[in-house]
Design a protein around this motif. Structure first.
Motif, PDB file in Angstrom:
ATOM      1  N   ASP A   1       0.465  -1.253  -0.231  1.00  0.00           N
ATOM      2  CA  ASP A   1       0.007   0.620   0.053  1.00  0.00           C
ATOM      3  C   ASP A   1       1.089   1.833  -0.036  1.00  0.00           C
ATOM      4  O   ASP A   1       0.490   2.440  -0.137  1.00  0.00           O
ATOM      5  N   GLU A   2       2.032   0.837   0.272  1.00  0.00           N
ATOM      6  CA  GLU A   2       2.784   2.742  -0.629  1.00  0.00           C
ATOM      7  C   GLU A   2       3.350   2.727  -2.005  1.00  0.00           C
ATOM      8  O   GLU A   2       2.943   1.779  -2.208  1.00  0.00           O
ATOM      9  N   VAL A   3       3.917   3.512  -1.637  1.00  0.00           N
ATOM     10  CA  VAL A   3       4.264   4.032  -3.514  1.00  0.00           C
ATOM     11  C   VAL A   3       6.042   4.641  -2.949  1.00  0.00           C
ATOM     12  O   VAL A   3       6.364   4.809  -2.343  1.00  0.00           O
ATOM     13  N   SER A   4       6.788   4.473  -4.023  1.00  0.00           N
ATOM     14  CA  SER A   4       7.915   4.681  -4.655  1.00  0.00           C
ATOM     15  C   SER A   4       8.328   6.241  -4.935  1.00  0.00           C
ATOM     16  O   SER A   4       7.324   6.277  -5.727  1.00  0.00           O
ATOM     17  N   PHE A   5       9.306   7.076  -4.166  1.00  0.00           N
ATOM     18  CA  PHE A   5       9.704   7.833  -5.497  1.00  0.00           C
ATOM     19  C   PHE A   5      10.740   8.109  -5.244  1.00  0.00           C
ATOM     20  O   PHE A   5      11.706   7.422  -4.845  1.00  0.00           O
ATOM     21  N   GLN A   6      11.304   9.724  -5.874  1.00  0.00           N
ATOM     22  CA  GLN A   6      12.331   9.901  -6.032  1.00  0.00           C
ATOM     23  C   GLN A   6      12.613  10.807  -5.581  1.00  0.00           C
ATOM     24  O   GLN A   6      11.903  11.921  -5.655  1.00  0.00           O
ATOM     25  N   ASP A   7      13.787  11.679  -5.295  1.00  0.00           N
ATOM     26  CA  ASP A   7      14.490  13.134  -4.422  1.00  0.00           C
ATOM     27  C   ASP A   7      14.359  13.959  -5.718  1.00  0.00           C
ATOM     28  O   ASP A   7      14.352  13.588  -7.464  1.00  0.00           O
ATOM     29  N   GLY A   8      13.025  14.870  -5.867  1.00  0.00           N
ATOM     30  CA  GLY A   8      12.645  15.906  -6.280  1.00  0.00           C
ATOM     31  C   GLY A   8      11.342  15.789  -7.467  1.00  0.00           C
ATOM     32  O   GLY A   8      10.714  16.424  -7.573  1.00  0.00           O
ATOM     33  N   ASP A   9      11.042  14.296  -7.071  1.00  0.00           N
ATOM     34  CA  ASP A   9       9.714  13.662  -7.339  1.00  0.00           C
ATOM     35  C   ASP A   9       8.439  14.767  -6.530  1.00  0.00           C
ATOM     36  O   ASP A   9       8.163  15.017  -5.586  1.00  0.00           O
ATOM     37  N   THR A  10       7.115  15.322  -7.740  1.00  0.00           N
ATOM     38  CA  THR A  10       6.023  16.378  -7.080  1.00  0.00           C
ATOM     39  C   THR A  10       4.529  15.177  -6.628  1.00  0.00           C
ATOM     40  O   THR A  10       4.636  14.554  -7.109  1.00  0.00           O
ATOM     41  N   ILE A  11       4.466  15.152  -5.186  1.00  0.00           N
ATOM     42  CA  ILE A  11       3.607  14.448  -5.549  1.00  0.00           C
ATOM     43  C   ILE A  11       2.490  15.016  -4.850  1.00  0.00           C
ATOM     44  O   ILE A  11       2.222  16.211  -4.236  1.00  0.00           O
ATOM     45  N   ILE A  12       0.789  14.998  -5.449  1.00  0.00           N
ATOM     46  CA  ILE A  12      -0.191  16.022  -5.623  1.00  0.00           C
ATOM     47  C   ILE A  12      -1.403  15.412  -4.583  1.00  0.00           C
ATOM     48  O   ILE A  12      -0.876  13.777  -4.121  1.00  0.00           O
ATOM     49  N   ASN A  13      -2.427  15.542  -4.178  1.00  0.00           N
ATOM     50  CA  ASN A  13      -3.141  15.421  -4.151  1.00  0.00           C
ATOM     51  C   ASN A  13      -2.706  14.624  -2.026  1.00  0.00           C
ATOM     52  O   ASN A  13      -3.841  13.690  -1.683  1.00  0.00           O
TER      53      ASN A  13
ATOM     54  N   ARG B   1       5.188  12.173 -11.145  1.00  0.00           N
ATOM     55  CA  ARG B   1       5.529  11.402 -12.383  1.00  0.00           C
ATOM     56  C   ARG B   1       5.030   9.915 -13.012  1.00  0.00           C
ATOM     57  O   ARG B   1       4.966   9.628 -14.275  1.00  0.00           O
ATOM     58  N   THR B   2       4.832   8.920 -11.413  1.00  0.00           N
ATOM     59  CA  THR B   2       4.582   7.816 -12.121  1.00  0.00           C
ATOM     60  C   THR B   2       3.132   7.590 -12.094  1.00  0.00           C
ATOM     61  O   THR B   2       2.283   6.094 -12.731  1.00  0.00           O
ATOM     62  N   GLY B   3       2.301   7.990 -11.203  1.00  0.00           N
ATOM     63  CA  GLY B   3       0.925   8.061 -11.258  1.00  0.00           C
ATOM     64  C   GLY B   3       0.402   6.758 -10.579  1.00  0.00           C
ATOM     65  O   GLY B   3      -0.375   6.848 -10.040  1.00  0.00           O
ATOM     66  N   ASP B   4       1.304   7.316  -9.348  1.00  0.00           N
ATOM     67  CA  ASP B   4       1.035   5.770  -8.529  1.00  0.00           C
ATOM     68  C   ASP B   4       0.352   6.225  -6.974  1.00  0.00           C
ATOM     69  O   ASP B   4       1.328   7.306  -7.017  1.00  0.00           O
ATOM     70  N   THR B   5      -0.326   5.877  -6.526  1.00  0.00           N
ATOM     71  CA  THR B   5      -1.105   6.330  -5.007  1.00  0.00           C
ATOM     72  C   THR B   5      -1.193   5.763  -3.829  1.00  0.00           C
ATOM     73  O   THR B   5      -0.950   4.560  -3.975  1.00  0.00           O
ATOM     74  N   GLY B   6      -0.849   5.397  -2.797  1.00  0.00           N
ATOM     75  CA  GLY B   6      -0.722   5.287  -2.082  1.00  0.00           C
ATOM     76  C   GLY B   6       0.378   5.739  -0.700  1.00  0.00           C
ATOM     77  O   GLY B   6       0.267   7.390  -0.412  1.00  0.00           O
ATOM     78  N   MET B   7       0.833   5.059   0.694  1.00  0.00           N
ATOM     79  CA  MET B   7       0.903   5.128   1.400  1.00  0.00           C
ATOM     80  C   MET B   7       2.708   6.319   1.789  1.00  0.00           C
ATOM     81  O   MET B   7       3.499   5.156   0.902  1.00  0.00           O
ATOM     82  N   LEU B   8       2.502   6.920   1.777  1.00  0.00           N
ATOM     83  CA  LEU B   8       4.419   7.893   2.310  1.00  0.00           C
ATOM     84  C   LEU B   8       4.438   8.338   3.492  1.00  0.00           C
ATOM     85  O   LEU B   8       4.259   9.397   3.900  1.00  0.00           O
ATOM     86  N   PRO B   9       6.370   7.927   4.144  1.00  0.00           N
ATOM     87  CA  PRO B   9       6.637   8.739   4.881  1.00  0.00           C
ATOM     88  C   PRO B   9       6.602  10.064   4.804  1.00  0.00           C
ATOM     89  O   PRO B   9       7.326  10.858   4.115  1.00  0.00           O
ATOM     90  N   ALA B  10       5.780  11.022   5.768  1.00  0.00           N
ATOM     91  CA  ALA B  10       6.125  12.028   5.395  1.00  0.00           C
ATOM     92  C   ALA B  10       7.260  13.022   6.165  1.00  0.00           C
ATOM     93  O   ALA B  10       7.215  14.024   5.467  1.00  0.00           O
ATOM     94  N   ASN B  11       8.035  12.565   6.930  1.00  0.00           N
ATOM     95  CA  ASN B  11       9.487  12.914   6.737  1.00  0.00           C
ATOM     96  C   ASN B  11      10.537  12.939   5.248  1.00  0.00           C
ATOM     97  O   ASN B  11      11.773  13.773   5.634  1.00  0.00           O
ATOM     98  N   TYR B  12      10.190  12.607   4.141  1.00  0.00           N
ATOM     99  CA  TYR B  12      10.509  11.977   3.022  1.00  0.00           C
ATOM    100  C   TYR B  12      10.643  13.313   2.531  1.00  0.00           C
ATOM    101  O   TYR B  12      10.802  13.315   0.979  1.00  0.00           O
ATOM    102  N   VAL B  13       9.379  13.876   2.581  1.00  0.00           N
ATOM    103  CA  VAL B  13       9.120  15.218   1.506  1.00  0.00           C
ATOM    104  C   VAL B  13       8.573  16.581   2.689  1.00  0.00           C
ATOM    105  O   VAL B  13       8.723  16.678   3.520  1.00  0.00           O
TER     106      VAL B  13
END
Length: 263
Positions: free
Chosen positions: A221-233, A248-260
């Motif tokens: 239920d989590e998503v992967s991303f890279q440094d500089g990606d934009t997370i919306i909604n 960038r990928t269109g994947d939706t899911g949970m992500l850690p708050a201290n990474y963004v």
């Protein structure tokens, strides 16, 4: 002038002279004082300047001294003087190093045995401390994954920088994935309710965030991303986790708050 024999008193000529024990003897007169056995320079034993054979050599006996008060006092005084002398020598030689002991084969064997024992003891202590630290780390990680309401067990990201997460297939990760069961109150096991990992996006509009670290999803239920990606909604789930979509990928899911960070 030829000397006289120490045994018979007659003149000793050079051909039959024996010079021993500071005296001159005829060869026939140089015999044991007890058994009269003829001796030579190899088998005689001298005592009080007289020749003896090995069997009749006088044996010295020691005298036993009684423990009188005077002797006890002298003994105690000698011990005190020895201790004083030892302390003086110790203070005088302190700091001058140690005496060198000969490196014999026996000492080498003892030293090698002691080194092996020390090495085995060191490895045992190291393994115990390592296993203890691994179990403590796994317990801490499993405790951080439990939420207060008991519905979803998830790790809490650290406040500064990306957390050090275990590999997906490791035993520590499997320990994190298992929910903690409550102990039965009266000794009977209670049924465990299966934990669902499905999450739905909260209603309402979301915010835009930018990733400041790379992150690889550890759960489905989590998503992967890279440094500089934009997370919306992006919607705040709790203090440590958010829900959003990677633009960038269109994947939706949970992500850690201290990474963004918020845009």
């Amino acid at each position: 002038m030829n000397p006289s024999c120490a045994r018979c008193g007659k003149i000793v000529y050079p051909t039959e002279k024996v010079n021993c024990l500071d005296k001159f003897w005829h060869k026939a007169c140089f015999h044991c004082e007890i058994c009269k056995m003829t001796l030579n320079m190899k088998n005689y034993k001298g005592y009080d300047k007289k020749p003896y054979c090995s069997a009749h050599y006088p044996k010295q006996s020691f005298t036993t001294v009684a423990d009188t008060p005077e002797n006890l006092r002298l003994k105690q005084q000698s011990e005190l003087q020895s201790q004083i002398r030892y302390k003086e020598d110790f203070e005088k030689n302190k700091g001058k190093g140690f005496s060198v002991v000969a490196d014999t084969p026996e000492l080498q064997r003892i030293k090698k045995t002691q080194d092996q024992i020390s090495n085995i003891k060191y490895h045992e202590d190291f393994e115990k401390s390592r296993m203890g630290s691994v179990s403590m780390d796994a317990g801490d990680e499993g405790g951080r994954r439990g939420s207060e309401d008991g519905a979803v067990f998830r790790r809490t990201p650290s406040e500064s920088g990306p957390p050090h997460l275990p590999p997906v297939g490791s035993s520590a990760y499997q320990h994190q994935r298992q929910p903690q069961q409550q102990q039965p109150k009266y000794g009977y096991p209670e049924p465990v309710t299966p934990v669902t990992t499905q999450h739905t996006a909260p209603a309402g509009g979301g915010k835009r965030f930018r990733a400041v670290y790379d992150y690889n999803a550890a759960d489905e239920d989590e998503v992967s991303f890279q440094d500089g990606d934009t997370i919306i909604n992006v919607q705040q789930i709790d203090e440590g986790w958010m829900y959003g979509t990677v633009e960038r990928t269109g994947d939706t899911g949970m992500l850690p708050a201290n990474y963004v960070e918020a845009i």
